[in-house]
Design a protein around this motif. Structure first.
Motif, PDB file in Angstrom:
ATOM      1  N   LEU A  14       0.831  -1.210   0.000  1.00  0.00           N
ATOM      2  CA  LEU A  14       0.000   0.000   0.000  1.00  0.00           C
ATOM      3  C   LEU A  14       0.860   1.253   0.000  1.00  0.00           C
ATOM      4  CD1 LEU A  14      -2.755  -1.060   2.572  1.00  0.00           C
ATOM      5  CD2 LEU A  14      -2.929  -0.992   0.081  1.00  0.00           C
ATOM      6  N   GLY A  15       1.924   1.244   0.800  1.00  0.00           N
ATOM      7  CA  GLY A  15       2.789   2.416   0.856  1.00  0.00           C
ATOM      8  C   GLY A  15       3.474   2.695  -0.460  1.00  0.00           C
ATOM      9  N   LEU A  16       3.997   1.653  -1.110  1.00  0.00           N
ATOM     10  CA  LEU A  16       4.680   1.845  -2.381  1.00  0.00           C
ATOM     11  C   LEU A  16       3.729   2.345  -3.458  1.00  0.00           C
ATOM     12  CD1 LEU A  16       7.021  -1.298  -2.511  1.00  0.00           C
ATOM     13  CD2 LEU A  16       7.585   1.038  -1.830  1.00  0.00           C
TER      14      LEU A  16
ATOM     15  N   THR B 295       5.244  -5.407 -10.457  1.00  0.00           N
ATOM     16  CA  THR B 295       6.588  -5.180  -9.931  1.00  0.00           C
ATOM     17  C   THR B 295       6.532  -4.540  -8.547  1.00  0.00           C
ATOM     18  OG1 THR B 295       6.626  -3.146 -11.259  1.00  0.00           O
ATOM     19  CG2 THR B 295       7.777  -5.067 -12.145  1.00  0.00           C
ATOM     20  N   SER B 296       5.540  -3.693  -8.310  1.00  0.00           N
ATOM     21  CA  SER B 296       5.381  -3.112  -6.973  1.00  0.00           C
ATOM     22  C   SER B 296       5.018  -4.187  -5.953  1.00  0.00           C
ATOM     23  CB  SER B 296       4.306  -2.022  -6.989  1.00  0.00           C
ATOM     24  OG  SER B 296       4.717  -0.910  -7.748  1.00  0.00           O
ATOM     25  N   LEU B 297       4.149  -5.118  -6.352  1.00  0.00           N
ATOM     26  CA  LEU B 297       3.804  -6.217  -5.454  1.00  0.00           C
ATOM     27  C   LEU B 297       5.024  -7.083  -5.159  1.00  0.00           C
ATOM     28  CD1 LEU B 297       0.326  -7.303  -6.889  1.00  0.00           C
ATOM     29  CD2 LEU B 297       0.790  -5.937  -4.844  1.00  0.00           C
TER      30      LEU B 297
ATOM     31  N   VAL C  21      -4.072   1.416 -10.078  1.00  0.00           N
ATOM     32  CA  VAL C  21      -4.162   0.092 -10.687  1.00  0.00           C
ATOM     33  C   VAL C  21      -3.647   0.102 -12.112  1.00  0.00           C
ATOM     34  CG1 VAL C  21      -5.727  -1.790 -11.268  1.00  0.00           C
ATOM     35  CG2 VAL C  21      -6.080  -0.463  -9.192  1.00  0.00           C
ATOM     36  N   VAL C  22      -3.956   1.161 -12.866  1.00  0.00           N
ATOM     37  CA  VAL C  22      -3.570   1.218 -14.275  1.00  0.00           C
ATOM     38  C   VAL C  22      -2.585   2.340 -14.513  1.00  0.00           C
ATOM     39  CG1 VAL C  22      -5.738   0.220 -15.053  1.00  0.00           C
ATOM     40  CG2 VAL C  22      -5.553   2.693 -14.825  1.00  0.00           C
ATOM     41  N   GLY C  23      -1.818   2.677 -13.486  1.00  0.00           N
ATOM     42  CA  GLY C  23      -0.855   3.765 -13.630  1.00  0.00           C
ATOM     43  C   GLY C  23       0.166   3.490 -14.712  1.00  0.00           C
TER      44      GLY C  23
ATOM     45  N   SER D 131      12.750   1.394  -4.752  1.00  0.00           N
ATOM     46  CA  SER D 131      11.739   0.758  -5.600  1.00  0.00           C
ATOM     47  C   SER D 131      10.488   1.614  -5.699  1.00  0.00           C
ATOM     48  CB  SER D 131      11.385  -0.627  -5.042  1.00  0.00           C
ATOM     49  OG  SER D 131      10.825  -0.523  -3.741  1.00  0.00           O
ATOM     50  N   ALA D 132      10.173   2.376  -4.637  1.00  0.00           N
ATOM     51  CA  ALA D 132       8.984   3.228  -4.675  1.00  0.00           C
ATOM     52  C   ALA D 132       9.114   4.306  -5.734  1.00  0.00           C
ATOM     53  CB  ALA D 132       8.761   3.866  -3.308  1.00  0.00           C
TER      54      ALA D 132
END
Length: 282
Positions: free
Chosen positions: A28-30, A173-175, A242-244, A164-165
């Motif tokens: 969530l933070g990333l 990739t964030s997950l 979600v679709v960034g 990574s953020a």
């Protein structure tokens, strides 16, 4: 005498639950940090603050869920409420400093190093403040080598997460980055716990009574867990999160079309038969 310490009283239940909470807070933070960077028209301080609070709450809940499984055979373990709450405040505040540094300064130069060190020290401070909240009939000791190693792991984990953020854009990739972050944070916690030793005071004449860890920790964990769930709802209902990566790709395609329009040589050429007008019927 030396106490018999067991960090896995409930088996794999507490480590797995703690790891999942660390991953949830990190994910969530990333994504909130990515949201603030992708859309410059959004309220950047708000998204960065939400990201910092999510990461801080995730780390804090990870720590105390894991501590539910901490047990000393010769004495009851309980926790001081004020110090426990202070550890949560420290986690969110110090993580926020690092998040805002990379949010506004990026990862160039010394910004990432400073943000990683500050955030890592904040995570370590939260951990050892949480340990200082413990109340038992004895004294807690630490192996200096284990403590130093846990702090280094916290700094490395924080630096990798902040990098990574700013660098990672895609959802998958964030997950993946959040899963790695969960491993690092959990590793820091159990490295620090491996450095713990307990010297129990004389227990002649009865056992040292006190509240059980669950009676205090479970109600206190409820608030941060609910916050993380609400933050998850915000993330799920924000299309940009979600679709960034897709929107970035579409903006890239739009910019390519604009450059083609500005440079006629870059525009696709038509074949000779497309230029010849159709013959008129007589």
């Amino acid at each position: 005498m030396d106490g018999t310490v067991d960090g896995f009283r409930y088996g794999a239940v507490t480590p797995v639950a703690a790891y999942l909470m660390a991953c949830l807070g990190g994910a969530l933070g990333l994504r909130c940090i990515v949201r603030s960077l992708l859309n410059t028209q959004s309220w950047k301080p708000g998204w960065l603050a939400l990201g910092a609070a999510s990461i801080g709450c995730g780390i804090w809940t990870m720590h105390f869920i894991a501590m539910i499984g901490f047990h000393v055979e010769e004495t009851r373990v309980r926790y001081d409420t004020a110090t426990t709450v202070l550890s949560l405040v420290v986690a969110v505040a110090v993580v926020g400093i690092g998040v805002f540094i990379v949010g506004y300064r990026g990862t160039r130069g010394t910004a990432l190093a400073v943000a990683g060190v500050v955030t890592g020290l904040g995570v370590a401070a939260m951990h050892y403040l949480g340990m200082a909240a413990m109340r038992l009939n004895g004294d807690i000791g630490y192996d200096p080598v284990g403590v130093a190693l846990s702090v280094l792991i916290a700094i490395a984990a924080a630096t990798a997460a902040l990098w990574s953020a700013v660098t990672v854009r895609g959802l998958l990739t964030s997950l993946g980055a959040s899963l790695v972050m969960g491993v690092a944070v959990s590793g820091m916690h159990y490295t620090g716990m491996a450095a713990v030793s307990v010297h129990v005071h004389d227990t002649t004449g009865g056992t040292w009574a006190g509240e059980s860890p669950m009676s205090l920790l479970l109600p206190m964990l409820l608030g941060p867990v609910v916050f993380l769930l609400l933050a998850g709802v915000v993330v799920m209902f924000d299309p940009m999160l979600v679709v960034g990566d897709r929107s970035s790709a579409s903006r890239g395609g739009a910019s390519a079309e604009a450059s083609s329009a500005a440079d006629p040589a870059a525009a696709p050429r038509t074949s000779w038969h497309e230029k010849v007008p159709p013959t008129r019927r007589r």
